[in-house]
Enzyme design. Structure first.
Site, PDB file in Angstrom:
ATOM      1  CB  THR A 163      -5.817   0.443  11.462  1.00 42.80           C
ATOM      2  OG1 THR A 163      -7.178   0.654  11.050  1.00 42.80           O
ATOM      3  CG2 THR A 163      -5.746   0.299  12.955  1.00 42.80           C
ATOM      4  CG  HIS A 210      -0.144  -5.520   8.871  1.00 40.68           C
ATOM      5  ND1 HIS A 210       1.198  -5.788   8.769  1.00 40.68           N
ATOM      6  CD2 HIS A 210      -0.709  -6.042   7.739  1.00 40.68           C
ATOM      7  CE1 HIS A 210       1.430  -6.424   7.636  1.00 40.68           C
ATOM      8  NE2 HIS A 210       0.300  -6.599   7.002  1.00 40.68           N
ATOM      9  CG  ASP A 211      -4.591  -2.476  10.342  1.00 38.21           C
ATOM     10  OD1 ASP A 211      -3.451  -1.997  10.257  1.00 38.21           O
ATOM     11  OD2 ASP A 211      -5.412  -2.448   9.411  1.00 38.21           O
ATOM     12  CG  ASP A 254      -8.057  -1.920   8.371  1.00 42.24           C
ATOM     13  OD1 ASP A 254      -7.525  -2.576   7.462  1.00 42.24           O
ATOM     14  OD2 ASP A 254      -7.721  -0.758   8.663  1.00 42.24           O
ATOM     15  CG  ASN A 283      -6.612  -2.054   2.962  1.00 41.30           C
ATOM     16  OD1 ASN A 283      -5.496  -2.280   2.520  1.00 41.30           O
ATOM     17  ND2 ASN A 283      -6.928  -2.217   4.230  1.00 41.30           N
ATOM     18  CG  ASP A 320      -7.314   1.167   5.169  1.00 45.04           C
ATOM     19  OD1 ASP A 320      -7.098   0.557   6.246  1.00 45.04           O
ATOM     20  OD2 ASP A 320      -6.499   1.158   4.225  1.00 45.04           O
ATOM     21  CG  PHE A 330      -0.922   0.549   1.564  1.00 48.33           C
ATOM     22  CD1 PHE A 330      -0.895   0.979   0.243  1.00 48.33           C
ATOM     23  CD2 PHE A 330      -2.078   0.747   2.293  1.00 48.33           C
ATOM     24  CE1 PHE A 330      -1.996   1.589  -0.335  1.00 48.33           C
ATOM     25  CE2 PHE A 330      -3.188   1.347   1.723  1.00 48.33           C
ATOM     26  CZ  PHE A 330      -3.145   1.774   0.399  1.00 48.33           C
ATOM     27  CG  ASN A 331      -1.642   1.920   6.651  1.00 45.04           C
ATOM     28  OD1 ASN A 331      -2.378   1.617   5.714  1.00 45.04           O
ATOM     29  ND2 ASN A 331      -1.692   1.312   7.833  1.00 45.04           N
TER      30      ASN A 331
HETATM   31  C1  BDR Z   1      -1.353  -1.953   6.234  1.00 43.30           C
HETATM   32  O1  BDR Z   1      -1.883  -1.884   4.908  1.00 43.30           O
HETATM   33  C2  BDR Z   1      -3.148  -2.497   4.858  1.00 43.30           C
HETATM   34  O2  BDR Z   1      -3.232  -3.384   3.794  1.00 43.30           O
HETATM   35  C3  BDR Z   1      -3.373  -3.195   6.171  1.00 43.30           C
HETATM   36  O3  BDR Z   1      -4.730  -3.104   6.552  1.00 43.30           O
HETATM   37  C4  BDR Z   1      -2.465  -2.461   7.130  1.00 43.30           C
HETATM   38  O4  BDR Z   1      -3.120  -1.358   7.720  1.00 43.30           O
HETATM   39  C5  BDR Z   1      -0.118  -2.857   6.220  1.00 43.30           C
HETATM   40  O5  BDR Z   1       0.873  -2.329   5.381  1.00 43.30           O
HETATM   41 CA    CA Z   2      -5.497  -1.028   7.373  1.00 41.41          CA
END
Ligand code: BDR
Ligand code: CA
Length: 308
Positions: free
Chosen positions: A125, A240-241, A16, A40, A11, A167-168
């Site tokens: 991701t 993160h991703d 990403d 996102n 996303d 978040f994910n």
């Molecule tokens: C995740 O949330 C998104 O904002 C980032 O791309 C990552 O996948 C981190 O919490």
């Molecule tokens: Ca992401």
């Protein structure tokens, strides 16, 4: 060694975008397809961002399909880490010439997996909506999924407690539950570990020293992303991703702990939390390899190499 066949479900999102970049440029990866999901930003935006990133990377030969517009069981709550466009601060992205696949992302995933000669590694991701839907709709493709290495979750640790939710998972906890309960080989690279992979001044210097056209663009993205993060969380930009993608290729980048993981779908302040039963108090079989430590220096070397 033969490159690992990978599908990224994303996303974009700055981080990403870096995961897509590494997947396209690392010789160890055979990126056979990309799907987009809402998260996102709305799906329309994450898909447009994805196509523009693929164009910039010269990765227009990799098919891209758009997946789910909303989470499985609730309205979309947008992420805030990348600005309203999902990719703010990216003035250099070209307009895409490549076409989006006509199929829905979930059907596309099923087709790619069915056609694959060997099992493929999935790297989600974003929210897990597409992958949850895939497992519900096409259970036969399970045999073609070598493993799932996903960015998601936040796991309690004694020395540090960043936030109970990530978040994910928070965005689509029903889909996340389908994935962790699937019985597939799942690695979760959670926030508590990805927040150790921060771009700050030393990383900016190293990327700046590479001096290619691409590294200059990436440097601009990351400076923007870092500023946004610092404003929200007081630390630099967490990759993160890209870490999940790197772990899919080199699992020795992280240490893991096996656990029975459940997704909290009823909590008020912990809604979307990933709860790991490390002591096996519930007597359930482990279902996830939970990332617990990362070799951040080695990860950054992988990133720099992919930019050279
Ligand atoms: C995740 O949330 C998104 O904002 C980032 O791309 C990552 O996948 C981190 O919490
Ligand atoms: Ca992401």
């Amino acid at each position: 060694m033969k490159p690992t066949k990978v599908i990224i479900d994303c996303d974009p999102g700055h981080d990403d975008a870096i995961a897509l970049l590494m997947a396209h440029r690392m010789p160890e990866v055979d990126l056979i397809g990309v799907t987009t999901v809402c998260g996102n930003a709305p799906l329309e935006r994450t898909t447009a961002n994805c196509l523009r990133i693929m164009e910039l990377l010269g990765a227009t030969g990799v098919p891209v399909a758009a997946g789910c517009v909303t989470p499985l069981g609730r309205p979309l709550v947008l992420g805030t880490a990348d600005g309203p466009s999902g990719l703010d601060g990216s003035p250099y992205l070209p307009e895409p010439t490549m076409e989006l696949q006509k199929e829905h992302g979930v059907d596309f995933l099923a087709r790619l997996l069915r056609e694959a000669e060997e099992p493929v590694v999935l790297v989600p991701t974003g929210p897990l909506t597409n992958i949850g839907m895939l497992l519900l709709k096409y259970p036969d493709v399970r045999a073609k999924i070598a493993r799932i290495v996903l960015m998601g979750g936040a796991f309690y640790r004694r020395d540090e407690y960043i936030t109970p939710t990530e978040f994910n998972i928070f965005c689509d906890p029903e889909a996340a539950a389908i994935v962790v309960e699937s019985g597939l080989d799942i690695t979760m690279v959670g926030l508590d570990v990805t927040m150790k992979v921060l771009v700050e001044e030393p990383q900016f210097e190293a990327i700046g020293a590479i001096g290619t056209d691409l590294s200059k663009i990436v440097l601009d993205w990351l400076r923007y992303y870092e500023k946004l993060h610092r404003g929200q969380m007081g630390v630099g930009g967490a990759l993160h991703d890209p870490l999940a993608l790197a772990v899919a290729i080199d699992p020795t980048l992280i240490e893991t702990r096996n656990a029975f993981v459940q997704i909290d779908r009823t909590g008020t302040h912990t809604f979307g939390a990933t709860v790991a039963d490390y002591w096996n108090l519930e007597g359930q079989p482990d279902n996830v390899k939970v990332a617990s430590k990362v070799d951040a220096d080695r990860f950054f070397e992988m990133l720099y190499t992919s930019l050279r």
